[in-house]
Design an enzyme around this catalytic site. Structure first.
Site, PDB file in Angstrom:
ATOM      1  N   ASP A  18     -80.474  22.082 -10.591  1.00  0.00           N
ATOM      2  CA  ASP A  18     -79.728  21.207  -9.697  1.00  0.00           C
ATOM      3  C   ASP A  18     -78.458  20.686 -10.373  1.00  0.00           C
ATOM      4  O   ASP A  18     -78.437  20.449 -11.581  1.00  0.00           O
ATOM      5  CB  ASP A  18     -80.621  20.015  -9.306  1.00  0.00           C
ATOM      6  CG  ASP A  18     -80.056  19.232  -8.134  1.00  0.00           C
ATOM      7  OD1 ASP A  18     -79.177  19.760  -7.423  1.00  0.00           O
ATOM      8  OD2 ASP A  18     -80.492  18.081  -7.936  1.00  0.00           O
ATOM      9  N   ASN A  66     -81.522  25.463   1.884  1.00  0.00           N
ATOM     10  CA  ASN A  66     -80.128  25.671   1.496  1.00  0.00           C
ATOM     11  C   ASN A  66     -79.327  26.447   2.542  1.00  0.00           C
ATOM     12  O   ASN A  66     -78.091  26.473   2.489  1.00  0.00           O
ATOM     13  CB  ASN A  66     -80.033  26.401   0.148  1.00  0.00           C
ATOM     14  CG  ASN A  66     -80.403  25.534  -1.038  1.00  0.00           C
ATOM     15  OD1 ASN A  66     -80.815  26.025  -2.087  1.00  0.00           O
ATOM     16  ND2 ASN A  66     -80.268  24.216  -0.887  1.00  0.00           N
TER      17      ASN A  66
END
Length: 246
Positions: A18, A66
């Site tokens: 991340d 996503n």
């Protein structure tokens, strides 16, 4: 530097990679630059994990959620994956590392699927370490599909086997020992929920493009200092073993 024991080949480390976008934004760059920098971090981390004898490394590359990102960003990520997978697969072969991809495959672009198939075929006989990339992956989705496969038949082992079928894993599901999340956030984000039932969690402020050997070593060092009980009382179990031995 600390040397890690050979039995670490049984160690399963998972990483939520991340912070690519925020890393780029902090430098005044487009988010796609952060994703490209993230590929370099992935390479560094795979090499570091191999040198530390980690057995399995599972990396969260692209979650099912996503797809909700801007279309141009998703397209850029898919282009990066298509371009870099063959290069990284060649490198993995030279280092004896097997590469596989878990997650859905029905929504990935054809060029990505071709790159995945080629990388898996090229590295399938490698045994030094297993690197798994989670793409279009959702743990909840996998659990739901696995439950429908077993249809109430069997227990945990049957569900674990069905989970492998649910996201195209050719090897049995193995528990995660250490889950690392970069970028400062502290949540699982629908990643390996079944496998992380007893995982040790390690969160770092380091954004993924800056992650590498030193950060992985720090995470493993912290992992080794923890006492893993798996629901048992370790002291009593140890005392029982001693008494039995006497």
């Amino acid at each position: 530097m600390t040397n890690f024991a050979l039995d670490d080949r049984d160690l399963h480390v998972a990483i939520i990679m991340d912070g690519n976008g925020r890393w780029a934004a902090a430098k005044g760059l487009p988010r796609t630059v952060g994703h490209r920098a993230g590929v370099q971090a992935l390479r560094r981390t795979v090499e570091a994990a191999a040198s530390m004898n980690v057995g399995t490394l599972t990396l969260y590359a692209f979650s099912s959620d996503n797809w909700q990102r801007p279309e141009n960003e998703v397209r850029a990520i898919m282009q990066i994956i298509t371009k870099r997978l063959p290069v990284e697969a060649d490198r993995c072969v030279r280092e004896g590392i097997r590469m596989s991809v878990i997650g859905r495959r029905d929504r990935l672009p054809r060029e990505v699927l071709n790159a995945i198939d080629a990388a898996e075929l090229l590295t399938e006989t490698c045994t030094a370490m297993h690197v798994r990339l989670a793409m279009d992956y959702s743990s909840r989705d996998a659990l739901s599909r696995a439950a429908s496969l077993v249809n109430g038949n069997g227990g945990r082992e049957a569900l674990a086997a069905a989970l492998g079928q649910a996201y195209h894993s050719r090897t049995p599901i193995s528990d995660v020992d250490l889950l690392i999340r970069t970028g400062g956030e502290q949540r699982l984000s629908d990643f390996l929920l079944w496998e992380c039932a007893y995982a040790e969690l390690y969160f770092t402020q380091c954004r993924w493009p800056d992650f590498g050997e030193m950060e992985l070593r720090a995470a493993l060092h912290a992992f080794r200092k923890r006492k893993r009980r798996f629901g048992r009382v370790v002291e009593n179990a140890h005392a029982t073993v001693q008494t039995t031995a006497i």
